[in-house]
Scaffold this motif. Structure first.
Motif, PDB file in Angstrom:
ATOM      1  N   HIS A 268      35.702  44.770  26.429  1.00 24.96           N
ATOM      2  CA  HIS A 268      36.251  43.482  26.866  1.00 24.96           C
ATOM      3  C   HIS A 268      36.842  43.567  28.269  1.00 24.96           C
ATOM      4  O   HIS A 268      36.567  42.712  29.127  1.00 24.96           O
ATOM      5  CB  HIS A 268      37.324  43.004  25.880  1.00 24.96           C
ATOM      6  CG  HIS A 268      36.850  42.871  24.473  1.00 24.96           C
ATOM      7  ND1 HIS A 268      36.686  43.959  23.633  1.00 24.96           N
ATOM      8  CD2 HIS A 268      36.490  41.778  23.743  1.00 24.96           C
ATOM      9  CE1 HIS A 268      36.256  43.539  22.455  1.00 24.96           C
ATOM     10  NE2 HIS A 268      36.130  42.226  22.494  1.00 24.96           N
ATOM     11  N   ALA A 269      37.651  44.585  28.520  1.00 23.74           N
ATOM     12  CA  ALA A 269      38.301  44.718  29.831  1.00 23.74           C
ATOM     13  C   ALA A 269      37.273  44.973  30.923  1.00 23.74           C
ATOM     14  O   ALA A 269      37.395  44.446  32.031  1.00 23.74           O
ATOM     15  CB  ALA A 269      39.328  45.851  29.788  1.00 23.74           C
ATOM     16  N   ALA A 276      35.604  38.955  37.335  1.00 21.80           N
ATOM     17  CA  ALA A 276      36.559  38.688  38.427  1.00 21.80           C
ATOM     18  C   ALA A 276      36.079  39.289  39.733  1.00 21.80           C
ATOM     19  O   ALA A 276      36.253  38.693  40.810  1.00 21.80           O
ATOM     20  CB  ALA A 276      37.930  39.233  38.055  1.00 21.80           C
ATOM     21  N   ALA A 277      35.462  40.460  39.684  1.00 12.86           N
ATOM     22  CA  ALA A 277      34.946  41.087  40.906  1.00 12.86           C
ATOM     23  C   ALA A 277      33.824  40.253  41.517  1.00 12.86           C
ATOM     24  O   ALA A 277      33.729  40.130  42.748  1.00 12.86           O
ATOM     25  CB  ALA A 277      34.454  42.496  40.600  1.00 12.86           C
ATOM     26  N   PHE A 370      39.865  50.725  37.146  1.00  8.43           N
ATOM     27  CA  PHE A 370      38.800  49.730  37.100  1.00  8.43           C
ATOM     28  C   PHE A 370      39.404  48.327  37.056  1.00  8.43           C
ATOM     29  O   PHE A 370      39.562  47.719  35.994  1.00  8.43           O
ATOM     30  CB  PHE A 370      37.904  49.976  35.886  1.00  8.43           C
ATOM     31  CG  PHE A 370      36.555  49.314  35.963  1.00  8.43           C
ATOM     32  CD1 PHE A 370      35.542  49.840  36.744  1.00  8.43           C
ATOM     33  CD2 PHE A 370      36.296  48.153  35.245  1.00  8.43           C
ATOM     34  CE1 PHE A 370      34.299  49.232  36.809  1.00  8.43           C
ATOM     35  CE2 PHE A 370      35.060  47.537  35.299  1.00  8.43           C
ATOM     36  CZ  PHE A 370      34.055  48.079  36.083  1.00  8.43           C
ATOM     37  N   ARG A 371      39.745  47.831  38.231  1.00  3.95           N
ATOM     38  CA  ARG A 371      40.318  46.501  38.391  1.00  3.95           C
ATOM     39  C   ARG A 371      39.480  45.722  39.397  1.00  3.95           C
ATOM     40  O   ARG A 371      38.862  46.304  40.294  1.00  3.95           O
ATOM     41  CB  ARG A 371      41.766  46.582  38.867  1.00  3.95           C
ATOM     42  CG  ARG A 371      42.693  47.334  37.911  1.00  3.95           C
ATOM     43  CD  ARG A 371      42.869  46.582  36.588  1.00  3.95           C
ATOM     44  NE  ARG A 371      43.760  47.289  35.682  1.00  3.95           N
ATOM     45  CZ  ARG A 371      43.366  48.145  34.758  1.00  3.95           C
ATOM     46  NH1 ARG A 371      42.068  48.394  34.610  1.00  3.95           N
ATOM     47  NH2 ARG A 371      44.225  48.756  33.965  1.00  3.95           N
ATOM     48  N   ALA A 372      39.472  44.412  39.239  1.00  4.00           N
ATOM     49  CA  ALA A 372      38.556  43.569  40.017  1.00  4.00           C
ATOM     50  C   ALA A 372      38.639  43.827  41.515  1.00  4.00           C
ATOM     51  O   ALA A 372      37.609  43.939  42.196  1.00  4.00           O
ATOM     52  CB  ALA A 372      38.841  42.101  39.718  1.00  4.00           C
ATOM     53  N   ALA A 376      35.528  45.255  43.665  1.00  3.65           N
ATOM     54  CA  ALA A 376      34.987  44.502  44.801  1.00  3.65           C
ATOM     55  C   ALA A 376      35.018  45.333  46.074  1.00  3.65           C
ATOM     56  O   ALA A 376      34.058  45.339  46.869  1.00  3.65           O
ATOM     57  CB  ALA A 376      35.782  43.210  44.978  1.00  3.65           C
ATOM     58  N   GLU A 377      36.113  46.045  46.282  1.00  3.08           N
ATOM     59  CA  GLU A 377      36.241  46.877  47.493  1.00  3.08           C
ATOM     60  C   GLU A 377      35.176  47.972  47.524  1.00  3.08           C
ATOM     61  O   GLU A 377      34.518  48.194  48.555  1.00  3.08           O
ATOM     62  CB  GLU A 377      37.639  47.495  47.515  1.00  3.08           C
ATOM     63  CG  GLU A 377      37.920  48.398  48.696  1.00  3.08           C
ATOM     64  CD  GLU A 377      39.285  49.056  48.590  1.00  3.08           C
ATOM     65  OE1 GLU A 377      39.429  50.179  49.104  1.00  3.08           O
ATOM     66  OE2 GLU A 377      40.200  48.463  47.975  1.00  3.08           O
TER      67      GLU A 377
END
Length: 424
Positions: A268-269, A276-277, A370-372, A376-377
């Motif tokens: 899910h995460a 979001a990314a 592992f965050r959006a 993205a970066e």
């Protein structure tokens, strides 16, 4: 000859064996593939004889376990759910074959198919071990990365690397495997083993289904190891690209493909951050999972979900791949020449991520990272890097004419020929 194949694991573990089965059949051998009941429809669609080793309920129970991909508890989960119960089942399959009077048998299995080792010792049926990933071939010279913060590595003293591995082996492998395995071996009249990993490699033939440029052979690997190439079998030969997928690909810029693996039920995460990314980057995305309950009820415009698409058909039309680091997915991204962003959980995934970074074709974000914004970066850098693009093209060119399946079957054929000559 009658070749019995024993893949253990998820789709990424079964696909290569289906490729091997098809090539063996084309060369005139009788082939039976033994694995989870879950894969029966796929195996039979590929027109290969199938024998189940477990039930659909057992498969679902295993992949539903939240510890399956835990960096410390994951191996224990696999050992208790699959390796140990399948030891006896695999052995009994071979015992029945031998009892029926068959003397033209050859077994091919993975490191987790340890019942085949016992059958080889008792019945002397020839055995080849297939390793899909180099991480199961420990080297004190160039250790694979088995976890994020690995206290062993290239350049460290050999005695140190050996000690680190032996400690990890005792705590994570022997603790769950050795006692029950030795109990079963005593039933069979076999001597006890000191280390559970003794049963990971056939004493006759070990075949690495990966190329030497990905993982060069080490002097302290088993002496009977040969390397083939990535197998690159992924169901594409069983059907054309789905019309819905083709329409989405044709409707805009190449999307970024996200998948946490075919056996992931707790992603899910992963998907939340992936969506979001895509928003941050203003890019289209494809979410691949056979378990849509992991996804939000409504996806934003430009992001689509598909249960499964053969990556050999999808990735050549994609911008990048974000995934868990499984070797089958990795090999398809290498062949397609797209950049990799890997979120490794456990098992062979940290090692695969390190090798991809070393090749210059991808980056790594561990689950805690592992965050959006970070995704993205990393993706922005990979997609804009001329150096990454050049490295991806170079690696893709090496896989333009894949030989993994045929070379592996060449090695199996050599075993069959040698065995036949020995009997005459």
């Amino acid at each position: 000859m009658r070749v019995l194949l024993f893949p253990v694991g998820s789709y990424g573990d079964v696909h290569p064996f289906i490729g091997l089965a098809g090539e063996l059949q084309r060369r005139g051998h009788q082939v039976i593939l033994h694995t989870s009941e879950h894969f029966r429809p796929l195996v039979e669609r590929a027109e290969i004889d199938f024998h189940p080793v477990d039930t659909e309920e057992e498969y679902k129970r295993t992949i539903s376990d939240p510890n399956l991909f835990h960096p410390l508890r994951g191996f224990g989960t696999i050992a208790r759910s699959i390796i140990l119960p399948w030891q006896r089942r695999h052995y009994e399959i071979i015992a029945r074959e031998v009892a029926s009077g068959r003397n033209d048998l050859l077994m091919v299995g993975s490191a987790l198919a340890q019942g085949l080792q016992m059958a080889h010792e008792v019945f002397h049926v020839p055995l080849a071990t297939i390793h899909l990933q180099p991480s199961v071939l420990w080297s004190n010279i160039r250790p694979p990365r088995l976890m994020r913060r690995m206290p062993a590595g290239t350049g460290m003293p050999l005695w140190w690397n050996a000690g680190v591995y032996r400690l990890a082996e005792r705590l994570m492998v022997d603790r769950v495997l050795r006692g029950p395995t030795n109990k079963f071996r005593r039933e069979l009249g076999l001597p006890s083993i000191v280390r559970s990993t003794q049963l990971w490699h056939s004493p006759q033939k070990v075949i690495g289904l990966f190329p030497s440029w990905y993982a060069p052979a080490q002097d302290d690997w088993p002496a009977n190891t040969v390397l083939a190439d990535f197998p690159l079998w992924d169901e594409s030969e069983l059907g054309e690209l789905d019309d819905d997928v083709r329409e989405f690909l044709d409707a805009g810029d190449p999307p970024i493909v996200f998948t946490p693996g075919s056996a992931m039920l707790n992603g899910h995460a992963f998907f939340q951050e992936a969506i979001a990314a895509c928003r941050i980057l203003g890019r289209r995305g494809i979410l691949l999972t056979r378990f849509p309950q992991q996804l939000p009820e409504q996806l934003p415009s430009g992001v689509r979900h598909f249960k499964y698409v053969p990556l050999s058909q999808l990735l050549p039309h994609s911008a990048a791949l974000v995934y868990h680091g499984g070797i089958g997915t990795l090999s398809q991204a290498c062949a397609a020449g797209v950049p990799h962003l890997i979120m490794p959980f456990s098992h062979d995934q940290p090692d695969n991520a390190e090798r991809i970074e070393r090749l210059g074709i991808g980056s790594t974000l561990y689950p805690s990272q592992f965050r959006a914004g970070k995704i993205a970066e990393k993706l922005q850098h990979l997609l804009q890097s001329d150096q990454t693009a050049h490295a991806c093209r170079e690696i893709s060119a090496r896989l333009a004419n894949p030989q993994g399946v045929s070379r592996a079957v060449d090695e199996i054929d050599r075993m069959l020929t040698k065995n036949t000559l020995a009997e005459t």
